[in-house]
Scaffold this motif. Sequence first.
Motif, short mmCIF file in Angstrom:
data_model
loop_
_atom_site.label_atom_id
_atom_site.label_comp_id
_atom_site.label_asym_id
_atom_site.label_seq_id
_atom_site.Cartn_x
_atom_site.Cartn_y
_atom_site.Cartn_z
N THR A 280 0.83 -1.20 0.00
CA THR A 280 0.00 0.00 0.00
C THR A 280 0.86 1.26 0.00
OG1 THR A 280 -1.81 -1.12 1.14
CG2 THR A 280 -1.77 1.28 1.26
N ARG A 281 1.88 1.29 0.85
CA ARG A 281 2.78 2.45 0.90
C ARG A 281 3.51 2.63 -0.42
NH1 ARG A 281 5.61 0.82 6.46
NH2 ARG A 281 3.72 0.75 7.72
N TYR B 88 14.09 1.49 -0.18
CA TYR B 88 12.94 1.23 0.69
C TYR B 88 12.61 -0.25 0.75
CZ TYR B 88 8.16 1.31 2.47
OH TYR B 88 7.02 1.07 3.19
#
Length: 198
Positions: free
Chosen positions: A131-132, A181
Amino acid sequence: MKQFIDFIPLLLFFIVYKLDPRPVEIAGHGFEFGGIYSATAMLIASSVVVYGALFLRHGKLEKGQLLTLVACLVFGGLTLAFHSETFLKWKAPVVNWLFALAFAGSHFIGDRVLIKRIMGHALTLPDAIWTRLNLAWIGFFLVCGAANLFVAFTFQDFWVDFKVFGSLGMTVLFLVAQGVYLSRHLHDADPSTSKPKD
């Protein structure tokens, strides 16, 4: 690699745009080669060749590639038809914002966000991370579209340079940031990193 295939027509567009306009005659037909309009024609032709070759090789085009090709044909065609580069200046913002809309819509349509549909075969991540990541792509496309629009209508002398190298630079930086990330969160889904139960 797929992300950079889109830049092949852009690079050819840039090269032709930077040439000093000169008259050229082919098969008895004269036209001007160099400058914005012949560069636009090169963009259209090279896009058809690149995406046509991909279609012949894979039997289909991804939705993003199809959107890029259609936008090129529409905005490039309008630029040539009306002899106005304004139409071409809107191509990058509109395409980026349509991508942002597609990623945003996947939060409400379907059972997986779009980035998970694209990368889920290669990575296993918690849904919160997907989602991020999807939200990050939405932000990227919104910013990229806004940046292209701002430069195109504010810095007229540099908009082609930004369209090619600015967009490429933003894409590379974003992909690097995404890689960093992801490297921090891959262990969240890796069973070998979890502690054994007593």
